[in-house]
Design an enzyme around this catalytic site. Structure first.
Site, mmCIF file in Angstrom:
data_model
loop_
_atom_site.group_PDB
_atom_site.id
_atom_site.type_symbol
_atom_site.label_atom_id
_atom_site.label_comp_id
_atom_site.label_asym_id
_atom_site.label_seq_id
_atom_site.Cartn_x
_atom_site.Cartn_y
_atom_site.Cartn_z
ATOM 1 N N HIS A 67 -5.529 -0.807 -4.973
ATOM 2 C CA HIS A 67 -5.444 0.219 -3.799
ATOM 3 C C HIS A 67 -6.550 0.874 -5.365
ATOM 4 O O HIS A 67 -6.675 1.836 -5.602
ATOM 5 C CB HIS A 67 -4.704 0.318 -3.519
ATOM 6 C CG HIS A 67 -4.211 -0.245 -2.608
ATOM 7 N ND1 HIS A 67 -3.210 -0.498 -2.992
ATOM 8 C CD2 HIS A 67 -4.154 0.109 -1.589
ATOM 9 C CE1 HIS A 67 -2.640 -1.276 -1.694
ATOM 10 N NE2 HIS A 67 -3.182 -0.956 -0.753
ATOM 11 N N LYS A 100 -12.835 -3.308 8.052
ATOM 12 C CA LYS A 100 -12.285 -4.380 6.638
ATOM 13 C C LYS A 100 -13.916 -5.032 6.788
ATOM 14 O O LYS A 100 -14.506 -5.259 7.808
ATOM 15 C CB LYS A 100 -11.020 -4.444 6.936
ATOM 16 C CG LYS A 100 -11.080 -6.093 8.003
ATOM 17 C CD LYS A 100 -9.844 -6.438 8.121
ATOM 18 C CE LYS A 100 -9.753 -7.418 9.560
ATOM 19 N NZ LYS A 100 -8.607 -8.094 9.196
ATOM 20 N N CYS A 128 1.214 -0.771 -0.497
ATOM 21 C CA CYS A 128 -0.344 -0.124 0.034
ATOM 22 C C CYS A 128 0.879 1.495 0.024
ATOM 23 O O CYS A 128 0.283 1.881 -0.857
ATOM 24 C CB CYS A 128 -0.839 -0.265 1.276
ATOM 25 S SG CYS A 128 -0.081 -0.937 2.736
ATOM 26 N N ASP A 183 -3.001 -7.847 -4.473
ATOM 27 C CA ASP A 183 -3.247 -5.872 -3.902
ATOM 28 C C ASP A 183 -3.816 -5.309 -4.391
ATOM 29 O O ASP A 183 -3.363 -5.196 -6.081
ATOM 30 C CB ASP A 183 -2.115 -6.022 -3.027
ATOM 31 C CG ASP A 183 -1.813 -5.101 -1.873
ATOM 32 O OD1 ASP A 183 -3.273 -5.308 -1.332
ATOM 33 O OD2 ASP A 183 -1.043 -5.817 -1.020
ATOM 34 N N HIS A 187 -7.985 -0.282 0.705
ATOM 35 C CA HIS A 187 -7.511 -1.913 0.027
ATOM 36 C C HIS A 187 -8.875 -2.955 -0.252
ATOM 37 O O HIS A 187 -9.350 -2.782 0.719
ATOM 38 C CB HIS A 187 -6.774 -2.230 1.532
ATOM 39 C CG HIS A 187 -5.901 -1.536 2.176
ATOM 40 N ND1 HIS A 187 -4.884 -0.445 2.178
ATOM 41 C CD2 HIS A 187 -6.756 0.245 2.737
ATOM 42 C CE1 HIS A 187 -3.972 0.930 2.717
ATOM 43 N NE2 HIS A 187 -5.192 0.760 2.956
ATOM 44 N N ARG A 214 7.139 -11.352 5.534
ATOM 45 C CA ARG A 214 7.195 -10.986 6.244
ATOM 46 C C ARG A 214 7.590 -12.429 7.318
ATOM 47 O O ARG A 214 7.827 -13.645 7.330
ATOM 48 C CB ARG A 214 5.223 -11.349 6.612
ATOM 49 C CG ARG A 214 4.691 -9.711 5.891
ATOM 50 C CD ARG A 214 2.497 -10.298 5.763
ATOM 51 N NE ARG A 214 1.983 -9.431 5.421
ATOM 52 C CZ ARG A 214 1.028 -9.058 4.943
ATOM 53 N NH1 ARG A 214 0.701 -9.964 5.486
ATOM 54 N NH2 ARG A 214 0.414 -8.515 4.164
ATOM 55 N N GLN A 269 0.864 -11.213 -3.452
ATOM 56 C CA GLN A 269 -0.556 -10.736 -2.969
ATOM 57 C C GLN A 269 -1.354 -10.267 -3.914
ATOM 58 O O GLN A 269 -0.142 -9.405 -4.730
ATOM 59 C CB GLN A 269 -0.540 -10.278 -1.580
ATOM 60 C CG GLN A 269 -1.637 -9.204 -0.792
ATOM 61 C CD GLN A 269 -1.482 -9.362 0.443
ATOM 62 O OE1 GLN A 269 -0.758 -8.153 0.557
ATOM 63 N NE2 GLN A 269 -2.315 -9.424 0.960
#
Length: 644
Positions: free
Chosen positions: A389, A469, A338, A387, A515, A367, A385
């Site tokens: 946005h 979320k 992000c 991902d 997100h 991670r 991921q």
């Protein structure tokens, strides 16, 4: 003071009766019928599940919970874990009790014991548990002060319990549950006596660090499960055995799809066939992103620590991050994508006419997961991921979140997941941003779910640190739940990075950042798919879609031409050229989970056709090659799993 006062009890059918204040829930049930009371494990008083021994001192609605009711299962599980701990203490008095929560369809308890438990010892513990159940020991709730609780557990030399109690706030009342000689910390509720525990099974032993920290002592963990009747337990144990057969770690290794090596702990090495599946997932999600008007971007793997401080990740997530130093500057390997997207947004002036701006990235993140929690593809230290946005105005939030919901349900349906559970998670204790923006963000998500008439569970305090979320949980073919997708509304990160757009009024305004991930970690999602399909991947995902099997050497020339035509058509194909019996070749293709087998013998060569077998279904007929190719290609294009 209230001894002579009556209270009103409202039953589920709307009936109201007066009862003396202080009456216990169990006594009300006894008045209905002693036989009825014997079927109960707890009660729900004014929507709070409590022990049957709970006294009612105010007007209340009462619903009784039977052992077979869904909400009774967690009570049975947790109560059975106490029975197991009591049995362990009887058989192994020196064992120290730590924590023993219920988990989905099961429970565990961690013990500090000199040697890990053996399978033979599990059998002995189970036997002792049955004796405790037969003894019908009353289960009593007691409330102690912090000092009383510490004194009591110190006397039992239960040092782990003392540590837990010592960390509780001063003055907090502590509840414990007592059955016979055994006592343990617990919030409850519990069954009223051990006789009502139902049926149970101890499953296996594992190691676990105290509090999940590898710096702490390794404990011995016993897993078990419990159900109200033998039929339910038998069904669950069958599914458990089926899950073992579907273990993606074993299947991935046996099929040569991926492997793990000590040179990169908790990092997957994808082989060619595994990479084919991985890319199939990625390609489909990429296609879906294009359909939903996302533009794909790519951001650096390593960025300065200052940026992660600015984003808030450093303060809220740094224990899971990897750091390095370059040219005397501190950098971090990205755990999320992000912040990089905010920098791309900020690289150009934006107008309200440009919004929404929708960025997607298949970004690799790292991670630092503790070694005790890593698990095959399900929990790795680096993954890609899906991902994305969305930068938009406040007025666009509902439309954009609704579009994300459409995409989520579309994607899950293609992968074969129709049973989807939705949760709305609100502000956690550790968060950034004002209460005002949290209220706006939570209200927007809730409004979309309500307007779409989507059933959801409220999950208070479980939002991301930067925003609330919606989480999506999919049920697989074994009815196991997996949280994959998420959509989060974030007012804080745009503010931290000074993002603006020019509004219709000519002034600067701050965009909202949404997100979004659908499959989440591609590694984890691939593991879920392998177990969901038992590695029998649908044709469009299968690494090899057709196995060509010539019966004898004289059929190999024709087999070569079939392979060539299949490859030219875009079908992934292999041939088995080994000098083996046809039965062995077919069995090998079945073990490799190849969807289609083309068997070629004298008749097929003569007629220029192929005999087709479907994995798990056997022979399905003889076809012209062009005809069967087109049917398989249609199955691939439509991403269906239809059998010819």
């Amino acid at each position: 003071m209230n001894a002579n006062r009556n209270i009103q009890i409202t039953y589920p059918d709307g009936r109201i009766e007066e009862k003396p204040s202080g009456i216990r829930a169990s006594e009300i049930a006894q008045e209905i019928s002693p036989r009825f009371e014997q079927q109960l494990v707890a009660a729900r008083i004014n929507d709070k599940v409590v022990d049957l021994a709970t006294e009612l001192t105010e007007d209340a609605s009462v619903v009784f919970i039977k052992a077979v009711d869904p909400e009774a299962h967690e009570i049975l599980l947790h109560s059975t874990s106490h029975i197991m701990a009591q049995a362990v203490k009887r058989l192994f008095p020196d064992a120290k009790v730590t924590i023993g929560p219920s988990i989905e369809n099961g429970f565990y308890y961690d013990f500090d014991i000199e040697k890990p438990f053996s399978d033979e010892q599990l059998t002995a513990i189970e036997g002792e548990m049955k004796q405790i159940v037969e003894a019908n020991l009353p289960v009593k709730r007691l409330e102690l002060s912090r000092e009383e609780a510490i004194k009591r557990f110190e006397a039992m030399n239960e040092t782990y319990k003392v540590e837990i109690i010592s960390e509780l706030p001063e003055g907090e009342v502590i509840s414990v549950y007592e059955q016979g000689e055994f006592i343990d910390l617990c919030r409850g509720p519990h069954i009223p006596s051990t006789k009502r525990a139902g049926v149970f099974k101890l499953l296996n032993v594992a190691g676990a660090y105290w509090r999940g920290d590898e710096k702490n002592k390794m404990l011995s963990r016993i897993y078990g499960t419990a159900f109200p009747d033998k039929k339910s337990l038998k069904k669950y144990l069958f599914l458990l055995e089926e899950a073992k057969k579907r273990d993606h770690r074993r299947l991935g290794r046996e099929l040569g799809w991926f492997s793990f090596h000590n040179v990169a702990p908790a990092n997957a090495f994808f082989h060619a066939k595994g990479t084919s599946i991985y890319n199939g997932i990625l390609d489909y999600v990429r296609e879906s992103n294009t359909k939903h008007l996302y533009e794909e971007v790519n951001t650096p793997l390593i960025m300065s620590a200052e940026m992660w401080k600015q984003s808030g990740h450093y303060d809220n997530y740094r224990e899971n991050m990897y750091f390095t130093k370059i040219d005397d500057r501190d950098f971090a390997v990205k755990p999320m994508n992000c912040p990089g997207h905010t920098l791309i947004y900020g690289d150009a002036p934006r107008s309200y006419r440009d919004l929404p701006i929708k960025m997607s990235e298949f970004g690799r993140v790292h991670r630092h997961e503790k070694s005790g929690v890593t698990h095959g593809l399900f929990r790795v230290r680096t993954f890609i991921q899906d991902d994305a946005h969305v930068f938009c105005t406040e007025n666009q939030i509902k439309v954009e979140v609704s579009d994300i919901l459409d995409q989520v349900f579309e994607v899950y349906s293609v992968f074969g997941f129709e049973n989807i559970h939705v949760e709305l998670s609100t502000k956690p204790e550790k968060s950034i941003g004002t209460q005002e923006v949290w209220d706006k963000a939570e209200g927007a998500l809730e409004s979309v779910l309500e307007s779409r008439e989507i059933d959801y569970k409220l999950n208070p305090g479980d939002g991301a640190f930067y925003g609330p979320k919606i989480d999506f949980h999919i049920k697989d073919s074994l009815n196991r739940s997996w949280q994959c997708g998420t959509v989060q509304v974030d007012f804080s990160m745009p503010d931290r990075f000074g993002l603006t757009y020019t509004g219709e009024d000519g002034l600067d305004h701050q965009p909202v950042m949404i997100h979004r991930a659908i499959v989440g970690s591609l590694e984890r999602f691939m593991g879920i798919l392998i177990e969901h399909y038992a590695a029998r991947m649908p044709v469009w995902l299968a690494p090899i879609q057709v196995k060509v099997i010539p019966i004898a050497d004289r059929h190999q020339d024709y087999a070569q031409s079939v392979v060539k035509e299949l490859r030219a058509a875009g079908i992934r194909v292999e041939a088995n050229w080994k000098n083996e019996k046809i039965g062995q070749k077919i069995r090998q293709a079945e073990l490799e989970k190849v969807p289609y087998m083309f068997i070629l013998g004298d008749r097929e060569v003569e007629e220029q056709k192929v005999s087709v077998r479907r994995h798990g279904a056997g022979d399905i007929g003889t076809f012209d090659l062009a005809e069967v190719n087109e049917r398989i290609l249609g199955e691939i294009r439509e991403r269906t799993d239809q059998k010819i």
